[in-house]
Enzyme design. Sequence first.
Site, PDB file in Angstrom:
ATOM      1  N   TYR A   8      -2.050   0.286  10.190  1.00  0.00           N
ATOM      2  CA  TYR A   8      -1.573   0.246   8.843  1.00  0.00           C
ATOM      3  C   TYR A   8      -0.280   0.766   8.240  1.00  0.00           C
ATOM      4  CZ  TYR A   8      -3.654  -0.639   4.173  1.00  0.00           C
ATOM      5  OH  TYR A   8      -3.880  -0.994   3.304  1.00  0.00           O
ATOM      6  N   SER A  55       0.705  -1.081   0.048  1.00  0.00           N
ATOM      7  CA  SER A  55       0.163  -0.237   0.380  1.00  0.00           C
ATOM      8  C   SER A  55       0.994   0.983  -0.131  1.00  0.00           C
ATOM      9  CB  SER A  55      -0.953   0.288   1.340  1.00  0.00           C
ATOM     10  OG  SER A  55      -1.282   1.200   1.298  1.00  0.00           O
TER      11      SER A  55
END
Length: 249
Positions: free
Chosen positions: A152, A139
Site C-alpha cells: 500500500y 494517502s
Amino acid sequence: MSVAGKSVLITGASRGIGAAAARTFAAAGAQVCLMARSQDQIDALVADIGKTARAVAGDVSVFDDVQAAVSVCLNTFGGIDVLINNAGVISPVSHLIAANVDDWDKAIDINLKGVFYGMRAVLPHMRAAGGGTILTVSSGAASHPLEAWSHYCASKAGAAMLTRCLHQEEQVNGLRIMGLSPGTVATAMQQEIKASKINPVSQLDWSDHIPAEWPAKALLWMCSPQADSHLGQEISLRDDGIRRQIGLS
C-alpha cells in the site's frame, strides 16, 4: 469551474469515498460515470442517483476495462471533464517475509497501474477538449512507511509521484491535476485495517475516522478555481486550513 453539466468518471465507485463522491458530484449537477468491479453495487447507486449516472463494471488493473469506461462516459455524456482515480485496495495486510507474491502484484496493479491507466485513457480526450481535471485519491501512507503495508505504501507513493509528473507535463495544455490525502476515513477499508490488528492505524478508535462525505466534498472543491493554488500538489484533509477552505468542521 462549476461541475453542473460536466461529466465525471469515478473509479472504485461502489462504496466508501467513491460512492460518496458519486452522490456529491451528482447533487452538484454533474453527470457521473461509475466504475467498479461490483456490478450490483454500482447499479444500485445509479438507480438511486437517477438518469445523470451510468454504471460500468470493470477492473482498473485492466487497461481495456478503463478504456471501456471512458468510452461509456464519452458516448453517454459527450465528453469527460473530470477523472477521479479513487480505486484502491489495502488487502492483504502482511509483513514482507510472508507476503504472497501474486497478491502483492495485484495491489500494485490496482493502486498504481490503475491510476496510470485512468490518466492514459482520458488524456487524449481532455487534450482535444482543451482542458480537464484529474484527481488522485492518495494517502498518508504515500510518505510514511507502516508495518505490513509495503504494498500500500509503495503503490500510493508511486501514484503520488505519477500525479506530480502528470502535472508537470500537462499544465501547459490546460489540465488541472492534483492529489488528495484524506486521512483515515470511516469506510470498509478501515474495517479491514482494524481487523488486521497490525500497526498503529488499526488501533485507532472508529470515532477518530472522518466520514466519507468529507473527502467527497474536498474532491468537489478541488474542481473549483479556489483550489488552483494547489495544482500539482497533494492536499491533506488533516490540514485545518484546507478544511476551513472547503467548509468542513
